[in-house]
Design a protein around this motif. Sequence first.
Motif, mmCIF file in Angstrom:
data_model
loop_
_atom_site.group_PDB
_atom_site.id
_atom_site.type_symbol
_atom_site.label_atom_id
_atom_site.label_comp_id
_atom_site.label_asym_id
_atom_site.label_seq_id
_atom_site.Cartn_x
_atom_site.Cartn_y
_atom_site.Cartn_z
ATOM 1 N N UNK A 10 0.432 -1.291 -0.158
ATOM 2 C CA UNK A 10 -0.287 -0.386 -0.396
ATOM 3 C C UNK A 10 1.066 1.192 0.053
ATOM 4 N N UNK A 11 1.693 1.302 0.413
ATOM 5 C CA UNK A 11 3.372 2.460 0.490
ATOM 6 C C UNK A 11 3.684 2.434 -0.284
ATOM 7 N N UNK A 12 3.922 1.900 -1.402
ATOM 8 C CA UNK A 12 4.808 1.821 -3.220
ATOM 9 C C UNK A 12 3.370 1.876 -3.052
ATOM 10 N N UNK A 13 2.564 1.583 -3.906
ATOM 11 C CA UNK A 13 1.258 2.545 -3.714
ATOM 12 C C UNK A 13 1.062 3.353 -4.029
ATOM 13 N N UNK A 14 1.302 4.511 -5.086
ATOM 14 C CA UNK A 14 1.565 6.203 -4.367
ATOM 15 C C UNK A 14 0.551 7.009 -6.059
ATOM 16 N N UNK A 15 0.373 5.992 -6.258
ATOM 17 C CA UNK A 15 0.286 7.339 -7.791
ATOM 18 C C UNK A 15 -1.575 7.048 -8.094
ATOM 19 N N UNK A 16 -2.051 6.647 -6.942
ATOM 20 C CA UNK A 16 -3.197 6.455 -6.948
ATOM 21 C C UNK A 16 -3.677 5.723 -7.371
ATOM 22 N N UNK A 17 -5.695 5.245 -7.282
ATOM 23 C CA UNK A 17 -6.314 4.231 -7.673
ATOM 24 C C UNK A 17 -5.481 3.341 -8.949
ATOM 25 N N UNK A 18 -5.767 2.416 -8.868
ATOM 26 C CA UNK A 18 -5.371 1.438 -10.098
ATOM 27 C C UNK A 18 -6.576 1.141 -9.792
ATOM 28 N N UNK A 19 -6.595 1.037 -11.683
ATOM 29 C CA UNK A 19 -8.221 0.133 -12.374
ATOM 30 C C UNK A 19 -7.984 -0.537 -12.802
ATOM 31 N N UNK A 20 -7.114 -1.172 -13.137
ATOM 32 C CA UNK A 20 -6.533 -2.660 -13.597
ATOM 33 C C UNK A 20 -5.502 -3.000 -13.408
ATOM 34 N N UNK A 21 -4.395 -4.107 -14.111
ATOM 35 C CA UNK A 21 -3.385 -4.647 -14.185
ATOM 36 C C UNK A 21 -2.602 -3.028 -13.748
ATOM 37 N N UNK A 22 -1.426 -3.387 -12.850
ATOM 38 C CA UNK A 22 -0.545 -2.021 -13.215
ATOM 39 C C UNK A 22 0.924 -2.589 -12.221
ATOM 40 N N UNK A 23 1.658 -1.648 -12.530
ATOM 41 C CA UNK A 23 3.199 -3.069 -12.198
ATOM 42 C C UNK A 23 3.405 -2.762 -10.479
ATOM 43 N N UNK A 24 2.659 -1.823 -9.698
ATOM 44 C CA UNK A 24 2.931 -2.384 -8.360
ATOM 45 C C UNK A 24 1.199 -3.643 -7.639
ATOM 46 N N UNK A 25 0.806 -3.598 -9.081
ATOM 47 C CA UNK A 25 -0.640 -5.086 -8.776
ATOM 48 C C UNK A 25 0.163 -6.661 -9.376
ATOM 49 N N UNK A 26 1.044 -6.222 -10.367
ATOM 50 C CA UNK A 26 1.387 -7.457 -10.809
ATOM 51 C C UNK A 26 3.324 -7.764 -8.808
ATOM 52 N N UNK A 27 3.573 -6.893 -8.863
ATOM 53 C CA UNK A 27 4.380 -6.797 -7.762
ATOM 54 C C UNK A 27 3.591 -7.675 -6.801
ATOM 55 N N UNK A 28 1.821 -7.038 -6.511
ATOM 56 C CA UNK A 28 1.402 -8.189 -5.029
ATOM 57 C C UNK A 28 1.622 -9.042 -5.692
ATOM 58 N N UNK A 29 0.475 -9.387 -6.874
ATOM 59 C CA UNK A 29 0.375 -10.670 -6.355
ATOM 60 C C UNK A 29 1.582 -11.461 -7.300
ATOM 61 N N UNK A 30 2.915 -10.770 -7.790
ATOM 62 C CA UNK A 30 4.067 -11.866 -7.354
ATOM 63 C C UNK A 30 4.500 -11.823 -5.813
ATOM 64 N N UNK A 31 4.854 -11.777 -5.036
ATOM 65 C CA UNK A 31 4.526 -11.995 -3.582
ATOM 66 C C UNK A 31 4.147 -12.350 -3.083
ATOM 67 N N UNK A 32 2.855 -12.519 -3.101
ATOM 68 C CA UNK A 32 1.811 -13.231 -2.871
ATOM 69 C C UNK A 32 1.404 -14.784 -2.540
ATOM 70 N N UNK A 33 2.738 -15.012 -4.714
ATOM 71 C CA UNK A 33 2.334 -15.957 -4.994
ATOM 72 C C UNK A 33 3.643 -17.057 -4.144
ATOM 73 N N UNK A 34 4.452 -16.206 -3.706
ATOM 74 C CA UNK A 34 5.545 -16.932 -3.484
ATOM 75 C C UNK A 34 5.504 -16.898 -2.189
ATOM 76 N N UNK A 35 4.540 -15.911 -0.847
ATOM 77 C CA UNK A 35 4.170 -16.399 0.352
ATOM 78 C C UNK A 35 3.428 -17.257 0.545
ATOM 79 N N UNK A 36 1.949 -16.919 0.228
ATOM 80 C CA UNK A 36 1.395 -17.367 0.010
ATOM 81 C C UNK A 36 0.680 -19.431 0.252
#
Length: 273
Positions: free
Chosen positions: A36-62
């Motif tokens: 959330x702190x990394x995502x400082x560009x405003x609301x994301x309406x779809x797939x973005x760089x931060x969304x991809x980063x969040x998905x990748x980290x979730x994919x490693x952790x969960x």
Amino acid sequence: MNHFTTIMKRELRIGFRNPWAYSFLALFVIFMLSMLLIHQQGYSSGYSGVTGMLMNLTLYLLPLITLMLGAFSITGEKEDGSAALLYTYRLSMTSWLGGKYIGLLLVLISIVTIGYSVTGIISSFTASGFTASVYALLFIFAVLLIAAFLAIAMVIGAIASTRWQALTYVIGIWFFFIIGWSPIMIALLGQLPYLWIKPLLTIMTFFNPAEWIRVYIIAALGGGMIVGPEYYQWITWVTHPSGHIAFTLLTIGYVLGSLALAGWLWKRGRYRG
């Protein structure tokens, strides 16, 4: 049904008393807040760089946490003698394994829900959150990963005799599905004629739940171009109205198939002593 409910409630009690669960909760909340702190560009309406980063980290952790908690739940009963005690009761394998699966699933989903809720509440007071639709898809992504990899954990628990042995299997499977999948696919498919690559990649993707769940959520977020032309058939399938139903059936079938395999392996190990 009574046995199923009893075992499920038992797993819920054990799960919420397990310090590993709260360590995972703290880690997940910190992880979500960091995104959330990394995502400082405003609301994301779809797939973005931060969304991809969040998905990748979730994919490693969960998947790793899910595999560990699920496999250790079964091997722990083998080590303390609880599994041997089960043989003296008139308890069906479906009730026992199904009860453990649903109980652990509810524990893990509760942890993820708390993590997303805390982050969602905090993001509502900032200007750097995700849109509701993106947030919902990311939550679905996490839940689907838990459901698929918890079923795999049941298989590991049925095979392994001790926690240490289970840990070895967990790390190996996690590494293969999450870390090694892409380079292995590139190495194998790179040796084949070009016309074979797309159909074979489509078929092989069915064997890795992390991959098909990732592609499905990326396509749902509107980022289908990110995964490359090799997944064109998958993107076309996902975006079709019937794709959601087919994907749901695929996930359910994978979970039920894994649980059936775990039950067969458990019975086979029991009769072999």
